[in-house]
Design a protein around this motif. Structure first.
Motif, mmCIF file in Angstrom:
data_model
loop_
_atom_site.group_PDB
_atom_site.id
_atom_site.type_symbol
_atom_site.label_atom_id
_atom_site.label_comp_id
_atom_site.label_asym_id
_atom_site.label_seq_id
_atom_site.Cartn_x
_atom_site.Cartn_y
_atom_site.Cartn_z
ATOM 1 N N UNK A 134 0.826 -1.208 0.000
ATOM 2 C CA UNK A 134 0.000 0.000 0.000
ATOM 3 C C UNK A 134 0.861 1.259 0.000
ATOM 4 N N UNK A 135 1.933 1.256 0.772
ATOM 5 C CA UNK A 135 2.821 2.419 0.810
ATOM 6 C C UNK A 135 3.449 2.682 -0.558
ATOM 7 N N UNK A 136 3.927 1.620 -1.200
ATOM 8 C CA UNK A 136 4.536 1.780 -2.523
ATOM 9 C C UNK A 136 3.487 2.211 -3.540
ATOM 10 N N UNK A 160 4.851 -2.479 -10.167
ATOM 11 C CA UNK A 160 5.022 -1.573 -11.312
ATOM 12 C C UNK A 160 3.824 -1.657 -12.246
ATOM 13 N N UNK A 161 3.281 -2.861 -12.428
ATOM 14 C CA UNK A 161 2.135 -3.045 -13.320
ATOM 15 C C UNK A 161 0.838 -2.529 -12.704
ATOM 16 N N UNK A 162 0.718 -2.598 -11.394
ATOM 17 C CA UNK A 162 -0.557 -2.276 -10.751
ATOM 18 C C UNK A 162 -0.580 -0.894 -10.089
ATOM 19 N N UNK A 163 0.573 -0.300 -9.903
ATOM 20 C CA UNK A 163 0.622 1.043 -9.314
ATOM 21 C C UNK A 163 1.405 2.016 -10.195
ATOM 22 N N UNK A 164 1.999 1.515 -11.271
ATOM 23 C CA UNK A 164 2.732 2.379 -12.188
ATOM 24 C C UNK A 164 4.232 2.364 -11.939
ATOM 25 N N UNK A 165 4.977 2.518 -13.024
ATOM 26 C CA UNK A 165 6.440 2.515 -12.928
ATOM 27 C C UNK A 165 6.988 3.629 -12.040
#
Length: 259
Positions: free
Chosen positions: A200-202, A235-240
């Protein structure tokens, strides 16, 4: 059990679970495969080639753990359109209903009450479609996990010295509600609770908190390989950008851990 590929590539709803979910104002239902192809055929190709055929099959993180990480990221980012199918995928891969319940409750504290409340309809429908009743959910109160009194005293003292004069309520609630209650609930193992928190933090770009919680996660059993694999998955679910913003912090934690 549905196959992984069928579960991920299908944009349709699982067992009609999300059909009954009232979308948030301005939101639309999950698009069907033909809708994706009509708008972004390259997106469908990337989803199949890199998400279905690669990411979810990588050995560095179990499919169960990937389900937990993905659900945590979606709830944290308040992205409820895809939540029904990833809740179903998590359940298919061994995440228990009680653990889903605890993930939602836990994230109310780490990403805000509203994001947790927004996840309720999708989880309710996922549980209903599988005949999951109250007997499979954790009670509101009950026996707790043992507390490491020395470590908690050290944490509370440090936080109190830093912020007690400025925001005594934050210090008090952090001690009484989070670390002496929420973190001791047994329906979600400490390792998994830490993994939810770090995810969640990331996912929300809160890298300042990653060092403490990633160290706590690794103290609770998360391996260095799993920590690194979480970044690639997120990266795929929260963006690079969110993944790369967290990468230096994760690298620093891993390198400073005892070998």
């Amino acid at each position: 059990m549905r196959t992984l590929a069928a579960t991920l590539i299908s944009i349709c709803l699982f067992a009609g679970a999300a059909a009954a979910q009232a979308p948030k104002e301005g939101a639309t239902a999950m698009p069907k495969p033909e809708d994706v192809r009509a708008v972004a055929p390259a997106l469908e190709r990337y989803a199949q080639k890199f998400v279905v055929d690669d990411l979810w099959k990588r050995p560095g993180l179990s499919r169960r753990d990937r389900g937990i990480v993905t659900v945590a990221a979606l709830i944290a980012r308040d992205q409820t359109i895809e939540l029904p199918r990833y809740l179903a995928l998590a359940l298919d891969n061994g995440v228990k209903p009680a653990e889903i319940s605890e993930i939602i409750t836990h994230l109310a504290f780490y990403t805000g009450w509203a994001s947790a409340m927004d996840a309720i309809p999708a989880a309710r429908d996922a549980f209903k479609s599988r005949n999951i009743g109250a007997d499979q959910l954790p009670p509101a109160t009950g026996p707790q996990l043992p507390l490491d009194e020395a470590a908690e005293k050290q944490r509370a003292t440090r936080v109190g010295e830093q912020f007690g004069q400025i925001t005594p309520s934050l210090v008090q609630y952090t001690t009484d509600v989070l670390f002496r209650d929420l973190w001791l609930r047994p329906a979600l193992a400490p390792r998994d609770r830490s993994m939810v928190t770090v995810s969640a933090l990331i996912a929300t770009g809160q890298v300042a908190q990653v060092t403490y919680h990633l160290n706590r996660a690794m103290d609770n059993g998360l391996t260095k390989e799993e920590a690194g694999e979480m970044l690639g998955h997120l990266a795929f679910y929260a963006g690079w950008p969110n993944a790369f913003s967290a990468a230096p912090v994760v690298k620093d934690v891993i390198e400073k851990r005892p070998h």
